[in-house]
Design a protein around this motif. Structure first.
Motif, PDB file in Angstrom:
ATOM      1  N   TYR A  11      44.901  34.165  31.240  1.00  0.00           N
ATOM      2  CA  TYR A  11      46.108  33.350  30.686  1.00  0.00           C
ATOM      3  C   TYR A  11      46.454  32.071  31.316  1.00  0.00           C
ATOM      4  CZ  TYR A  11      50.495  32.663  28.254  1.00  0.00           C
ATOM      5  OH  TYR A  11      51.716  32.425  27.854  1.00  0.00           O
ATOM      6  N   ASN A  12      46.626  32.052  32.703  1.00  0.00           N
ATOM      7  CA  ASN A  12      46.960  31.104  33.525  1.00  0.00           C
ATOM      8  C   ASN A  12      45.863  29.783  33.602  1.00  0.00           C
ATOM      9  OD1 ASN A  12      49.410  32.157  33.797  1.00  0.00           O
ATOM     10  ND2 ASN A  12      49.009  33.179  35.817  1.00  0.00           N
ATOM     11  N   LEU A  13      44.724  30.308  33.608  1.00  0.00           N
ATOM     12  CA  LEU A  13      43.640  29.083  33.671  1.00  0.00           C
ATOM     13  C   LEU A  13      43.207  28.798  32.460  1.00  0.00           C
ATOM     14  CD1 LEU A  13      41.608  30.898  36.851  1.00  0.00           C
ATOM     15  CD2 LEU A  13      43.069  29.162  36.822  1.00  0.00           C
ATOM     16  N   ASN A  14      43.601  29.324  31.253  1.00  0.00           N
ATOM     17  CA  ASN A  14      42.814  28.912  29.993  1.00  0.00           C
ATOM     18  C   ASN A  14      43.774  28.955  28.757  1.00  0.00           C
ATOM     19  OD1 ASN A  14      39.731  29.457  30.473  1.00  0.00           O
ATOM     20  ND2 ASN A  14      40.765  31.186  31.667  1.00  0.00           N
ATOM     21  N   TYR A  15      45.197  28.776  29.159  1.00  0.00           N
ATOM     22  CA  TYR A  15      45.968  28.933  27.963  1.00  0.00           C
ATOM     23  C   TYR A  15      45.628  27.844  26.890  1.00  0.00           C
ATOM     24  CZ  TYR A  15      50.761  27.938  25.813  1.00  0.00           C
ATOM     25  OH  TYR A  15      51.546  28.024  24.744  1.00  0.00           O
ATOM     26  N   ASP A  16      45.197  26.697  27.282  1.00  0.00           N
ATOM     27  CA  ASP A  16      45.017  25.703  26.267  1.00  0.00           C
ATOM     28  C   ASP A  16      43.794  26.061  25.518  1.00  0.00           C
ATOM     29  OD1 ASP A  16      43.034  25.510  28.300  1.00  0.00           O
ATOM     30  OD2 ASP A  16      43.304  23.191  28.363  1.00  0.00           O
ATOM     31  N   LEU A  57      43.280  27.793  42.921  1.00  0.00           N
ATOM     32  CA  LEU A  57      43.405  27.382  44.050  1.00  0.00           C
ATOM     33  C   LEU A  57      42.083  25.964  44.104  1.00  0.00           C
ATOM     34  CD1 LEU A  57      44.118  29.716  46.796  1.00  0.00           C
ATOM     35  CD2 LEU A  57      45.735  28.314  45.652  1.00  0.00           C
ATOM     36  N   GLY A  58      41.626  25.891  42.837  1.00  0.00           N
ATOM     37  CA  GLY A  58      40.476  24.741  42.952  1.00  0.00           C
ATOM     38  C   GLY A  58      39.322  25.143  42.730  1.00  0.00           C
ATOM     39  N   VAL A  98      41.348  34.197  39.494  1.00  0.00           N
ATOM     40  CA  VAL A  98      40.142  33.833  39.296  1.00  0.00           C
ATOM     41  C   VAL A  98      39.799  34.317  37.825  1.00  0.00           C
ATOM     42  CG1 VAL A  98      37.753  34.481  40.230  1.00  0.00           C
ATOM     43  CG2 VAL A  98      39.668  33.907  41.743  1.00  0.00           C
ATOM     44  N   ALA A  99      39.035  33.487  37.174  1.00  0.00           N
ATOM     45  CA  ALA A  99      38.465  33.751  35.875  1.00  0.00           C
ATOM     46  C   ALA A  99      37.618  32.932  35.459  1.00  0.00           C
ATOM     47  CB  ALA A  99      39.628  33.747  34.996  1.00  0.00           C
ATOM     48  N   LEU A 100      36.718  33.286  34.634  1.00  0.00           N
ATOM     49  CA  LEU A 100      35.821  32.363  33.775  1.00  0.00           C
ATOM     50  C   LEU A 100      36.736  31.097  33.007  1.00  0.00           C
ATOM     51  CD1 LEU A 100      33.382  34.901  32.019  1.00  0.00           C
ATOM     52  CD2 LEU A 100      33.096  33.466  34.084  1.00  0.00           C
ATOM     53  N   THR A 101      35.947  30.074  33.023  1.00  0.00           N
ATOM     54  CA  THR A 101      36.503  29.055  32.034  1.00  0.00           C
ATOM     55  C   THR A 101      35.698  28.471  31.426  1.00  0.00           C
ATOM     56  OG1 THR A 101      36.213  27.316  33.877  1.00  0.00           O
ATOM     57  CG2 THR A 101      38.250  28.266  33.823  1.00  0.00           C
ATOM     58  N   HIS A 102      35.835  28.007  30.228  1.00  0.00           N
ATOM     59  CA  HIS A 102      34.893  27.272  29.165  1.00  0.00           C
ATOM     60  C   HIS A 102      35.348  26.285  28.599  1.00  0.00           C
ATOM     61  CE1 HIS A 102      32.122  27.363  25.611  1.00  0.00           C
ATOM     62  NE2 HIS A 102      31.377  27.991  26.318  1.00  0.00           N
ATOM     63  N   TYR A 116      39.479  32.546  51.891  1.00  0.00           N
ATOM     64  CA  TYR A 116      40.952  32.503  51.112  1.00  0.00           C
ATOM     65  C   TYR A 116      41.638  34.096  51.363  1.00  0.00           C
ATOM     66  CZ  TYR A 116      39.731  28.015  49.589  1.00  0.00           C
ATOM     67  OH  TYR A 116      39.223  26.609  49.477  1.00  0.00           O
ATOM     68  N   GLY A 117      40.918  35.038  51.118  1.00  0.00           N
ATOM     69  CA  GLY A 117      41.265  36.466  51.104  1.00  0.00           C
ATOM     70  C   GLY A 117      41.726  36.980  49.588  1.00  0.00           C
TER      71      GLY A 117
END
Length: 440
Positions: free
Chosen positions: A281-286, A239-240, A220-224, A270-271
């Protein structure tokens, strides 16, 4: 260490490389792990109650005192939440300066963890001081990198620890172009060292651990859409999940458990979940800069990391990103006409989440018509990671139970340090009790 006919306990009274006071209790037998408790026994600090009745302008400086390692993160979440309540929208130049001071804090905090707290685990030393006897150049490299981060926070924040220059609406004082350009040479040298640090971190021996297919992490992280996240964005998960920050409390809740004074956070329905560098890193690598992606690729580090022991590499990559981003901001900097935007107090509620070095940091405040705080809610990263740390230990311990007890104990401590827990708001050592029970 004590041994009995039916059980034995390993007890570590002083572990200096965890920021804060806490204890870890693990009970297991030959069939597996029976119980894992990450205990934070520091008495509640009541910051949220302490904020009630205070002026909205005081929140950033009061909450900064929660942590001496990541005060900028608390300031940023507080002032963004206040601006949400007051309807303020700082201009792009002020937004860039906030990213710049956040870059300084990421460099300071990550470098402290990578070189002084976590590296000794991989190289087999009890402390960074002991490690320095054999790896002097590595420790010196870390200190040089951290010094450059200190310089950024000092210039933007007024001082290196507990900065005093940020405020709701902007800054009390904004730097001149020449002041920022004066930092360029030091930042360039430190960026070169940060590239070396990535290659060094990627070469460390990592214990093998990945979650089974049926129990993956939820990151879980911020995305921009345009930035590697620091101050703003939507909250997303592997998980979407994809929600506005204002909806945070509809999807996450904190609960109290008896053995710890820190609340446990979970994703409703979800837990446990993970926040922090691996999630970002995993959610914003690009969204990382081309240089960082190139260095990661050259080091053989994939765009997705599932082994928490490799979080030291991710932190090193984020240090490199922070230097790259700081130089970009400085090169494009144009001094704003005014240091901050004025606001009229009004009744309302505001919330914000920013990316502290250790992960998502959520703040919510209620204000009355005079701008006095009526209520506050602060959810730090360590609270959000506690259940995942315990779950990691339950899953990884069966694979490590063949180890001698002293090595098993160190492995458990290293697993906790993967998260760089900021128990530090309260503690200065971790007590570990590892208890084995017989089948009888």
């Amino acid at each position: 260490m004590t041994k009995g006919s039916k059980s034995k306990t390993i007890k570590v009274d002083y572990l200096a490389r965890v920021e804060g006071e806490g204890a870890l209790y693990i009970r297991y037998d030959d069939s597996g792990v029976r119980e894992v408790q990450l205990k934070i026994f520091e008495p509640p600090r009541f910051f949220e109650a302490f904020l009630r009745g205070r002026d909205y302008l005081e929140a950033p400086d009061i909450t900064a005192r929660i942590c001496g390692i990541c005060p900028v993160a608390y300031q940023m979440s507080a002032l963004h939440a206040m601006e949400d309540a007051l309807g303020l929208a700082p201009n792009p130049a002020l937004h860039a300066l906030r990213r710049l001071v956040y870059c300084g804090e990421w460099i300071e905090s990550h470098t402290l963890h990578v070189f002084l707290l976590h590296a000794p685990d991989f190289l087999g030393y009890p402390s960074a001081v002991a490690m320095a006897a054999d790896h002097r150049q590595i420790v010196q490299m870390g200190l040089q990198i951290k010094r450059a981060g200190n310089a950024l926070v000092r210039l933007l924040g007024g001082r290196e620890v507990h900065p005093i220059n940020v405020r709701v609406g902007g800054f009390y004082r904004i730097p001149r172009v020449a002041e920022l350009h004066a930092l360029r040479d030091e930042l360039l040298r430190a960026r070169d060292l940060a590239m070396d640090a990535v290659n060094w971190a990627a070469s460390l021996p990592f214990p093998h651990f990945e979650r089974p297919a049926g129990a993956p992490y939820e990151f879980v992280a911020l995305t921009h859409p345009h930035e590697y996240p620091m101050n703003t964005g939507r909250i997303a998960s592997s998980l979407g999940l994809d929600i506005a920050v204002q909806d945070y409390e509809q999807h996450f809740r904190e609960t109290h458990v008896g053995y710890t004074n820190a609340l446990h956070s979970e994703h409703i329905g979800y837990g446990p979940y993970m926040v922090g560098p691996m999630a970002r890193y995993n959610l914003n690598y690009d969204r990382l800069s081309p240089l960082v992606r190139e260095v990661a690729s050259d080091a053989g580090f994939a765009p997705f990391c599932a082994n928490p022991f490799q979080s030291i590499v991710v932190r090193s990559l984020e240090v490199l990103y922070a230097f790259d981003e700081a130089l970009r901001i400085i090169d494009q900097y144009q001094q704003p006409e005014t240091p901050y935007l004025e606001a009229e107090p009004r009744a309302g509620c505001g919330c914000a989440a920013t990316e502290a070095p250790r992960g998502l940091l959520y703040h919510r405040y209620g204000l009355d018509q005079n701008g006095k705080i009526t209520d506050a809610n602060i959810v730090p990263p360590t609270s959000q990671n506690q259940k995942t740390i315990e779950a990691d230990l339950r899953l990884m311990l069966p694979g490590f139970l063949h180890l001698p007890e002293e090595r098993l104990r160190r492995q458990c401590e290293q697993a906790v340090r993967n998260y760089d827990p900021c128990i530090s708001c309260s503690t200065h050592f971790l007590q570990l009790h590892l208890q084995r029970e017989s089948d009888a």
